[in-house]
Design a protein around this motif. Structure first.
Motif, PDB file in Angstrom:
ATOM      1  N   ASN C 358       0.842  -1.184   0.000  1.00  0.00           N
ATOM      2  CA  ASN C 358       0.000   0.000   0.000  1.00  0.00           C
ATOM      3  C   ASN C 358       0.877   1.233   0.000  1.00  0.00           C
ATOM      4  OD1 ASN C 358      -1.958   1.879   0.224  1.00  0.00           O
ATOM      5  ND2 ASN C 358      -2.772   1.178   2.184  1.00  0.00           N
ATOM      6  N   MET C 359       1.394   1.560  -1.156  1.00  0.00           N
ATOM      7  CA  MET C 359       2.340   2.658  -1.228  1.00  0.00           C
ATOM      8  C   MET C 359       1.710   3.985  -0.827  1.00  0.00           C
ATOM      9  SD  MET C 359       4.816   2.044  -4.370  1.00  0.00           S
ATOM     10  CE  MET C 359       5.887   0.650  -4.441  1.00  0.00           C
ATOM     11  N   ASP C 360       0.440   4.132  -1.101  1.00  0.00           N
ATOM     12  CA  ASP C 360      -0.211   5.406  -0.788  1.00  0.00           C
ATOM     13  C   ASP C 360      -0.186   5.685   0.704  1.00  0.00           C
ATOM     14  OD1 ASP C 360      -0.793   6.239  -3.294  1.00  0.00           O
ATOM     15  OD2 ASP C 360      -2.629   5.041  -3.417  1.00  0.00           O
ATOM     16  N   ARG C 361      -0.116   4.625   1.480  1.00  0.00           N
ATOM     17  CA  ARG C 361      -0.118   4.798   2.920  1.00  0.00           C
ATOM     18  C   ARG C 361       1.173   5.465   3.382  1.00  0.00           C
ATOM     19  NH1 ARG C 361      -1.047   0.035   7.291  1.00  0.00           N
ATOM     20  NH2 ARG C 361      -0.239   1.196   9.054  1.00  0.00           N
ATOM     21  N   PHE C 362       2.250   5.247   2.638  1.00  0.00           N
ATOM     22  CA  PHE C 362       3.542   5.803   3.047  1.00  0.00           C
ATOM     23  C   PHE C 362       3.888   7.038   2.231  1.00  0.00           C
ATOM     24  CE2 PHE C 362       3.574   1.157   3.478  1.00  0.00           C
ATOM     25  CZ  PHE C 362       3.495   1.114   4.850  1.00  0.00           C
ATOM     26  N   ARG C 363       2.876   7.674   1.709  1.00  0.00           N
ATOM     27  CA  ARG C 363       3.084   8.815   0.832  1.00  0.00           C
ATOM     28  C   ARG C 363       3.059  10.100   1.656  1.00  0.00           C
ATOM     29  NH1 ARG C 363       1.616  10.106  -4.663  1.00  0.00           N
ATOM     30  NH2 ARG C 363       0.840   8.043  -5.179  1.00  0.00           N
ATOM     31  N   ASP C 364       4.069  10.943   1.408  1.00  0.00           N
ATOM     32  CA  ASP C 364       4.030  12.309   1.936  1.00  0.00           C
ATOM     33  C   ASP C 364       3.999  13.219   0.738  1.00  0.00           C
ATOM     34  OD1 ASP C 364       4.021  11.915   4.572  1.00  0.00           O
ATOM     35  OD2 ASP C 364       6.172  12.135   4.881  1.00  0.00           O
ATOM     36  N   GLY C 365       2.832  13.655   0.345  1.00  0.00           N
ATOM     37  CA  GLY C 365       2.771  14.395  -0.916  1.00  0.00           C
ATOM     38  C   GLY C 365       3.242  13.458  -2.013  1.00  0.00           C
ATOM     39  N   PRO C 366       4.161  13.930  -2.861  1.00  0.00           N
ATOM     40  CA  PRO C 366       4.642  13.011  -3.892  1.00  0.00           C
ATOM     41  C   PRO C 366       5.748  12.097  -3.358  1.00  0.00           C
ATOM     42  CG  PRO C 366       5.598  15.181  -4.217  1.00  0.00           C
ATOM     43  CD  PRO C 366       4.693  15.295  -3.026  1.00  0.00           C
ATOM     44  N   TRP C 367       6.254  12.371  -2.184  1.00  0.00           N
ATOM     45  CA  TRP C 367       7.436  11.649  -1.707  1.00  0.00           C
ATOM     46  C   TRP C 367       7.081  10.370  -0.974  1.00  0.00           C
ATOM     47  CZ3 TRP C 367      10.105  13.893  -4.869  1.00  0.00           C
ATOM     48  CH2 TRP C 367      10.165  15.280  -4.993  1.00  0.00           C
ATOM     49  N   TYR C 368       8.023   9.475  -0.952  1.00  0.00           N
ATOM     50  CA  TYR C 368       7.824   8.211  -0.280  1.00  0.00           C
ATOM     51  C   TYR C 368       8.533   8.263   1.071  1.00  0.00           C
ATOM     52  CZ  TYR C 368       7.107   3.229   0.151  1.00  0.00           C
ATOM     53  OH  TYR C 368       6.687   1.997   0.566  1.00  0.00           O
ATOM     54  N   ASN C 369       7.803   7.959   2.123  1.00  0.00           N
ATOM     55  CA  ASN C 369       8.366   8.067   3.462  1.00  0.00           C
ATOM     56  C   ASN C 369       8.898   6.713   3.919  1.00  0.00           C
ATOM     57  OD1 ASN C 369       8.895   8.351   6.171  1.00  0.00           O
ATOM     58  ND2 ASN C 369       7.269   9.866   6.438  1.00  0.00           N
ATOM     59  N   LYS C 370      10.215   6.574   3.832  1.00  0.00           N
ATOM     60  CA  LYS C 370      10.806   5.271   4.133  1.00  0.00           C
ATOM     61  C   LYS C 370      10.760   4.945   5.621  1.00  0.00           C
ATOM     62  CE  LYS C 370      13.928   5.030   0.236  1.00  0.00           C
ATOM     63  NZ  LYS C 370      15.261   5.299  -0.218  1.00  0.00           N
ATOM     64  N   THR C 371      10.886   5.973   6.444  1.00  0.00           N
ATOM     65  CA  THR C 371      10.864   5.737   7.886  1.00  0.00           C
ATOM     66  C   THR C 371       9.527   5.152   8.306  1.00  0.00           C
ATOM     67  OG1 THR C 371      11.905   7.888   7.807  1.00  0.00           O
ATOM     68  CG2 THR C 371      11.728   6.852   9.962  1.00  0.00           C
ATOM     69  N   LYS C 372       8.478   5.745   7.766  1.00  0.00           N
ATOM     70  CA  LYS C 372       7.149   5.268   8.086  1.00  0.00           C
ATOM     71  C   LYS C 372       7.011   3.812   7.646  1.00  0.00           C
ATOM     72  CE  LYS C 372       2.943   7.733   7.028  1.00  0.00           C
ATOM     73  NZ  LYS C 372       2.541   8.930   6.312  1.00  0.00           N
ATOM     74  N   GLU C 373       7.527   3.548   6.459  1.00  0.00           N
ATOM     75  CA  GLU C 373       7.456   2.192   5.924  1.00  0.00           C
ATOM     76  C   GLU C 373       8.174   1.215   6.841  1.00  0.00           C
ATOM     77  OE1 GLU C 373       8.700   0.750   1.637  1.00  0.00           O
ATOM     78  OE2 GLU C 373      10.338   0.515   3.078  1.00  0.00           O
TER      79      GLU C 373
END
Lengths: 341, 368, 497, 334
Positions: C358-373
């Protein structure tokens, strides 16, 4: 926060939590392809500087003007090759863009609009590639772009036949000949775009999806990634960058012909591969490809400064490509047992 | 196995690094016989470069041909080199691997960086080199076009192999003679690469309309062989199929005329379909000897390059400025005068092309 | 003449960093069917590769007919009459059936060694007919089903007149009925004079076929028994090294309102008239033979393929599922049948694989939040008890069971109501199976609806609240778990109308 | 297993259609050309066409072999030039050399180049497209270097050498005969020889090929070397035919060869490709090249027309395949 399963915690958990904080393994860090590229680049710069008295100061920056046009295409080609696809129509696309821009301008369209048209044509060509590739999964992108390569250049020939077209306004030359301070405008644009593309690839959700698709398209589709849409976007982007290349190339030449940018596709692909992007898809990064642009560019320029003949230059570039891929196969990565089919 | 592969890889990488370094070492020692410059020139060049580009006199002169691996171009460059060497100066001979303007621009940039005194170009495109050549002129470098020219704004002087009228006279008379005044003839050209060819063809058609003498002659087709052997052959064969009454083929391109010569020879059409145009004596010797091509023309590329070399040096040392009426001595070729060119610039005209036929081909076929 | 046709003693095979086999002994009697059992990763596959000469052991001896032999390559072993039918199809999809059968020992004639196609086609057809297989020898292999391809492999073994035939988990991809057929063919092979090594982790195979059984565990030799002389429990203990108390942790769960309802669903060429529903907290099993159209139903519900007719309701509302994204938005999740090819990116770390769900869950705007992941991945992986050194281990380094746990974790990153599990325990060893069943039970307890697609009878009977049976693209029966038994289900799956 | 019958049927129709479709297309094209220019169907023109197509046919057969293994070779144009140049230079310096020896020299050069490609792909594990791209530069550069940027011209070649391309038996030119012989040999090799079939096996499933005991690397190297051999042969024929050896001979010709293979139904992902289909692809390109100038199509339209035909052919092919699959599904009983 979504509803998440609150499962019972099991006892035999053996996951190391400490790795969450830092995961930089120094050994792994230095055993990267990019370091080899950096070393090669530095060696080339040093050799260039020592063998030629002319490779000084602003010359180092000026030299970039000669290969930035290909650099723009490299940025997008990284995405294409990361998908495990290939686009050999980019040179033809650039030619078509350039020809249509020249025709439009000479037919009375303002230069600014013609430039937009140039990019739009690239966008369109890329979009057609993307649609064909997404809709015809049975066919490898190599074959489809082989056909469109012939078609796009064919259209350019039909439009302009054997004529040249040009007469662009003086300011248009600024794109490829102008400076911002000591920095060539084209280099500046490249750096800006490189940052944008780098962020897009390595920091954005889209970039993550590209890597996923390159590694395993089926899994990506099952995981809800819009595989077809992304493919079309990437090929469209590729076309757009071919249009950008056409802009800078045309500006550099002040006139255009249907046969410009011939063979660019192979140069661009070679740079991307030299940059450590695997043609099998899913592996590689933007930095490597950018370094490779400068390596090939400076190598050519340096050899030119000492007036090496074109024949020898071809051989050196060919050996560099093969040597570097061999090196990456055997020095850095364990060789893959068998190629993926 | 992995081990030796690693070793091989290392060797290749090392080889490539050496390949990049080696020429540097070689330029000093090998250059004299490697045809780039004369004996003491390499030593001079480095001191001179640091002194700046204003220094005239014994300078560095570069010629940029269309592409590498073209014997005509090699001879032209050789002529240029001979001229420059005679004067004890340094010559740089360059050509891109593909006949493109992009490649020439990069070479011109490299030459500007090296601070040469003059650049002589045989252009792949009359306009595309303008920004690069303008940059060169701004850097104080003299720019001369030769053979296949550039527009008037991007050069100081054009060394023309022949005034256009002169050429048409020759060619037209040739076709006329070969068709004995009437019948169908076709032109087999290259495509866009050669700036001059299209101009020739255009003017030719003009002459045919205006001159009564040619009213019985009909130009049936202008075919394009792209300067590729296989395509030129296909086009020639198509001409022969489509126009069985064809009397003459005029091929103002060295690849085209040789391909056509080959086709006519293979089909035993020598004597039925005449062939003429511009060709290399070495390529055409066979077909002149066997009678397929009675005679054809070409300038002596050695002379053309030689004249360009002297022009470059004359411009650099200030003997001439490129203005109409300037005169200078071009080594063994004698005195030349700068005249007005049709495009608004100025030019020097080499003279009429050389006519090759069975009487003289033997002595030229091994020269170029 | 020796009693043993093949004898391996004290075999040790070391891969960089791992002992893949340690002091393994094995004896194969003439004309016997010998089962080689063990969990995944026990070293079975490495062991056969030693026999066939793909790997050379560091220590130990191998005797064939009492004579010491050393195989440097598969060619050597083939010449000695040893043939292996591998677990993953080794077929050449672009070549004809005949060619697949004869590749490596073609019939040739004359000095030029010209291939005799007519003769080979005829012989191949004869072999296939002898096996009773309805396959055209001129068809290209890629057009055959997995079971048919397996038959071709058997025909191939027959054609090479092998003395020793190794079958590496041949039943893994087969349905019950196809397995039965396979048993028959295997018997035929034995009657033809071959000795057979049969690798499996299905007990059924062992009891049905084998004379003796050898068990490997953790690269070590555990023992050899006569099949008749070892009990089920002892066998499990030998394989797992511990006792598994309860394989199916069936819980009593309150079944809630309906989540998914499918009405008259059909897809041209695959299935038709499929109607069923799944309620909150309920485990519904969809069973039948392979090829009955179960996976296709799952794919259609999940939006991989489009239905040609019918409607899907989630929570009573009609939904149009055009893509997996639509399905996820509607709260449907799928654990696909082929973990490695459809659910995981093997080269990626566990954390990235989980994030993929669920990539959208780890989305910060257009960026991907690896820490959250990473945080989420750590949390989920711990809950699933994924066995790995950290969440940055590559998915390829995990065992089948642990990979499946990662796939479940990946699905749980989305806000789901119903999870479709397509053969969740396929290729998973006994220990991990239990863990997966436990997770399944817990998920149901928390109110997820589960649609379980499975061919394994015990699993279906043990886990499901309701059992739906499909045959040739249609539903032929539906049972409550209390009223179902193996016979009834099989009857519906094979004969049902 | 009930559905197997249907699948088989589908398979057959598909196979037949591919070649039949191409053939019909070719015939229609020829009829159109004939209608526009009646000189198309003259013996002389057909002989010209076949002669011009024979080199393409030789190269395409070799390329097909490499493509069956799942590879590709971009360096064929450069090898044609190098082999042609080497043999032409030899003939120039040793005029009394028999033509056969010149051919052998060219083939030898080709074998060497092909073997380098093969080793890089098989042992060096470089993706074919990259390995051959790099070697393309190297071979091309070498051609210029050994020739000193000069051409070898007609008068420098012995009559024997030139007669390779001009002689013939009856109406058939030697080039056509050589091409036919090559095609027949390779038809036999690919269909009736064990090693030939192993090429298909390696392309179809490399993993199992290794398990079966096929020496995959050897097969790969052999395929590239055989392509090199054919390319070397084609190089000599090329030079003999045009009676001129240049550094830029056959630049970009690899794309024509690949296009012929693709039109002929050779899959780039390996495993499939038949000599019959390939010949149709080669003929289609040959007819186009021959007929477009005849019907007065401007040179500038040729690229476009060729590209469109390739695109239409491959798109038609998959749409037919899809329809066949769909019909097969519809026929399936549920």
């Amino acid at each position: 926060m979504s509803k998440m399963a609150t499962l019972n915690k099991r006892t035999n958990v053996e996951l190391d939590r400490s790795v969450l904080e830092h995961k930089l393994d120094p050994k792994k860090f230095f055993l990267q392809w990019e370091w080899l590229l950096v070393i090669i680049l530095v060696v080339i710069l040093i050799i260039n500087g020592s063998i030629s008295d002319y490779f000084r100061g602003t010359q180092v920056l000026d030299a970039t003007m000669n290969f930035m046009d290909k650099g723009f295409m490299v940025l997008a080609m990284v995405f294409v090759i990361l998908l495990g696809e290939i686009d050999i129509s980019v040179g033809s696309t650039a030619a078509l863009c350039s020809v249509i821009m020249a025709i439009a301008y000479n037919a009375g369209m303002p230069m600014e609009l013609s430039m937009v048209l140039c990019l739009a044509v690239g966008l369109g060509c890329g979009y057609i590639n993307g649609i064909l590739i997404a809709k015809c999964k049975e066919l490898p992108s190599m074959i489809i772009t082989l056909a469109t390569m012939t078609i796009y250049r064919g259209i350019a020939y039909i439009i302009l036949e054997d004529q040249a077209s040009g007469g662009f306004p003086e300011w248009f030359q600024y794109l490829s000949w102008g400076y911002v301070g000591p920095i060539p405008f084209s280099l500046l644009m490249f750096i800006i775009l490189a940052v944008v593309f780098g962020l897009l690839l390595h920091k954005s959700v889209f970039g993550r999806q590209v890597y996923a698709m390159g590694n395993n398209e089926t899994t990506s589709r099952y995981s809800g990634i819009k595989v077809n849409r992304n493919k079309i976007i990437i090929f469209t982007l590729m076309g757009l960058m071919a249009g950008a290349c056409a802009l800078f190339l045309t500006s550099r030449m002040a006139s255009t012909r249907p046969n410009v940018a011939q063979g660019y596709e192979l140069d661009v692909i070679a740079m991307v591969v030299l940059g450590g992007v695997s043609t099998a898809g899913g592996k590689g990064n933007m930095l490597g490809a950018i370094l490779a642009v400068f390596i090939v560019g400076y190598l050519r320029y340096g050899l030119g400064l000492i007036n090496i003949s074109a024949q020898v230059m071809m051989i050196i570039i060919g050996l560099l490509l093969i040597g570097s891929v061999l090196a990456s196969n055997f020095l850095l990565n364990k060789p893959k047992a068998l190629p993926k089919k | 196995m992995k081990k030796w592969m690693t070793v091989v890889c290392l060797l290749i990488v090392a080889a490539f690094v050496f390949a990049a370094c080696a020429p540097a070492a070689e330029t000093a020692s090998q250059v004299p016989e490697s045809s780039t410059e004369s004996g003491e020139a390499s030593a001079e060049s480095s001191t001179e470069a640091s002194a700046g580009t204003e220094t005239t006199g014994s300078g560095k002169h570069a010629i940029v041909f269309k592409n590498t691996g073209n014997p005509y171009g090699e001879k032209e460059m050789e002529g240029f080199e001979n001229a420059v060497k005679e004067a004890g100066q340094e010559a740089i001979l360059r050509a891109p691997d593909q006949p493109t303007a992009e490649g020439q621009i990069q070479i011109i940039e490299e030459l500007i960086a090296q601070g040469v005194d003059s650049i002589t170009v045989v252009a792949n495109d009359p306009d595309a080199l303008q920004p690069a050549l303008t940059k060169a002129m701004q850097a104080g470098i003299k720019v001369i076009a030769v053979d296949s020219g550039v527009n008037a704004q991007s050069r100081e002087l054009f060394v023309n192999q022949a005034g256009s009228e002169l050429f048409f006279f020759f060619k037209q008379k040739t076709a006329y003679e070969m068709c004995s005044g009437s019948g169908e003839f076709a032109i087999l050209s290259a495509t866009s690469q050669a700036t001059n060819q299209n101009a020739w063809i255009e003017a030719l058609q003009k002459i045919m309309e205006s001159d009564e003498k040619y009213k019985d002659m009909e130009l049936v087709k202008v075919a394009y062989g792209d300067d590729l052997r296989d395509k030129s052959v296909s086009e020639t064969e198509a001409l022969l199929q489509s126009y069985p009454d064809l009397k003459c083929i005029v091929a103002p391109t060295t690849v085209g005329i040789a391909a056509a010569g080959k086709v006519l020879t293979d089909k035993n059409l020598g004597g039925k379909v005449a062939l003429t145009g511009l060709g290399l004596p070495s390529e055409m010797a066979e077909y002149i000897d066997n009678g397929v091509c009675e005679y054809m023309f070409l300038w002596n590329p050695l002379d053309l390059g030689y004249l360009a070399g002297y022009t470059a040096m004359a411009l650099t040392d200030g003997t001439i400025t490129g203005a109409t009426g300037d005169k200078f001595e071009a080594g063994t070729l004698g005195e030349y005068t700068v005249v007005d060119a049709s495009d608004g610039g100025t030019e020097i005209i080499l003279g009429p092309p050389f006519r090759f036929d069975s009487s003289n081909i033997a002595e030229w076929k091994d020269v170029y | 003449m020796d009693e043993y046709i093949l004898e391996l003693n004290h075999i040790t095979k070391i891969f960089p960093g791992v002992k893949a086999l340690q002091d393994v002994n094995f004896q194969l009697k003439r004309g016997e069917i010998h089962a080689l059992m063990g969990e995944n990763g026990a070293g079975k596959s490495t062991f056969i590769k030693v026999i066939t000469g793909v790997h050379q052991p560091e220590e130990g001896t191998m005797k064939l007919d009492g004579q010491p032999v050393q195989f440097k390559s598969t060619r050597d072993s083939q010449e000695a009459g040893i043939v292996c039918i591998y677990q993953h199809s080794t077929a050449y999809p672009d070549l004809s059936v005949t060619e697949n059968i004869f590749l490596g020992h073609e019939i040739t004639k004359g000095k030029m060694k010209a291939l005799q196609w007519k003769e080979m086609h005829a012989k191949a057809q004869e072999l296939l007919d002898r096996l009773g297989a309805d396959i055209d020898s001129r068809a290209s292999m890629g057009t055959l089903s997995v079971a048919q391809q397996q038959l071709v492999e058997i025909a191939k073994a027959l054609s090479s007149q092998a003395r020793i035939i190794i079958m590496d988990e041949p039943t893994a991809a087969l349905t019950k009925r196809e397995s039965e057929e396979l048993y028959e063919y295997t018997e035929k092979l034995r009657e033809g004079g071959a000795s057979i090594i049969f690798i499996s982790h299905r007990f059924e195979d062992m009891y049905r076929l084998a004379d003796r059984v050898t068990v490997l565990r953790d690269a070590q030799y555990i023992g050899t028994w006569d099949v008749d002389a070892i009990s089920n429990e002892d066998m499990i203990i030998a394989m797992v090294g511990r006792e598994i108390k309860q394989l199916f942790p069936k819980r009593k769960i309150e079944i809630g309102e309906e989540i998914l309802k499918v009405e008259k669903l059909g897809r041209t060429g695959y299935f038709k008239d499929i109607s069923f529903d799944v309620k909150k907290g309920e485990i519904v099993a969809l069973t039948g033979l392979v090829g009955a159209g179960r996976s296709e139903v799952a794919e259609t519900i999940f939006g991989i393929a489009q239905p040609s007719e019918g409607t899907i309701y989630v929570d009573g509302k009609e939904v149009k599922v055009k893509s997996p994204t639509d399905a996820t938005c509607a709260g449907l999740g799928l654990l696909p049948e082929d973990r490695q090819k459809q659910a995981l990116i093997l080269d990626w770390e566990i954390s990235k694989n989980i994030g993929l769900g669920n990539m959208d869950r780890f989305r910060d705007g257009p960026w991907y939040n690896k820490t959250k992941e990473s945080k989420t991945a750590q949390e989920l992986a711990e809950k699933m008890a994924v066995k790995a050194s950290s969440i940055y281990d590559k998915a390829s380094s995990l065992s089948g069971g642990n990979q499946q746990k990662v796939v479940v974790a990946k699905a749980l990153t989305s806000n789901l109501k119903l999870i479709i599990m397509d053969e969740p325990t396929k290729g998973v060893d006994v220990g991990a199976k239990a863990a997966i069943y436990e997770i399944m039970g817990e998920l149901a307890e928390q109110g997820y609806g589960i649609l379980l697609i499975s061919s394994e009878m015990p699993e279906v009977l043990g886990m499901a609240d309701r059992i739906i049976v499909m045959k040739s693209g249609r539903i032929t029966a539906e049972f409550k778990s209390e009223e179902a038994n193996q016979e009834k289900i099989l009857e519906a799956a094979m004969l049902g109308e | 297993m009930k559905s197997s019958v249907n699948i088989l049927e589908k398979n057959k129709t598909k196979k037949i259609f591919r070649e039949l479709g191409l053939l019909i297309f070719l015939i229609v094209l020829c009829v159109v050309f004939q209608a526009i220019n009646p000189t198309f169907f003259t013996w002389e023109n057909l002989a010209d066409m076949l002669r011009n197509t024979s080199i393409l046919a030789i190269l395409a057969v070799g390329m097909m072999m490499v493509m069956i293994t799942g590879g590709i070779d971009l360096s064929v144009g450069a090898i044609v030039a190098l082999a042609g140049m080497v043999s032409a230079l030899t003939v120039q310096y040793v005029p009394q050399l028999p033509a056969v020896v010149a051919i052998l020299i060219g083939m030898g050069v080709g074998i060497g180049c092909g073997a380098v490609n093969g080793v890089l792909v098989a042992k060096g594990r470089i993706i074919p497209i990259i390995a051959t791209l790099g070697m393309m530069n190297v071979f091309r550069g070498l051609t210029y270097l050994i020739s000193g940027s000069k051409w070898v011209s007609a008068h420098q070649m012995s009559d024997g050498f030139k007669s390779i391309a001009t002689s013939g038996i009856g109406p058939l030119n030697t080039l056509i005969i050589i091409a036919v012989v090559v095609v027949l040999i390779f038809y036999y090799f690919l269909n009736y020889n064990r090693t030939g079939r192993y090429i298909y096996a390696v392309g179809s499933n490399p993993e199992s090929a290794v398990i079966t005991g096929i020496k995959k690397d050897r097969i790969l190297i052999m395929s590239y070397t055989l392509l090199g051999l054919l390319t070397g042969l084609a190089g000599v024929l090329w030079v003999a035919k045009f009676a001129s050896a240049q550094g830029d001979t056959a630049t970009g010709y690899e794309m024509n060869v690949i296009a012929a293979c693709v039109l002929g139904g050779v899959s780039v992902s390996g495993g499939t490709g038949k000599v019959g289909g390939l010949l149709l692809g080669v003929l289609l390109l040959g007819v186009l090249q021959n007929a477009l100038p005849l019907i007065n199509v401007s040179t500038f339209w040729e690229d476009f027309i060729q590209g469109i035909i390739i695109l239409v052919a491959i798109l038609l092919n998959i749409s037919v395949k899809r329809r066949a699959d769909k019909n097969a599904l519809k026929r399936r009983e549920i």
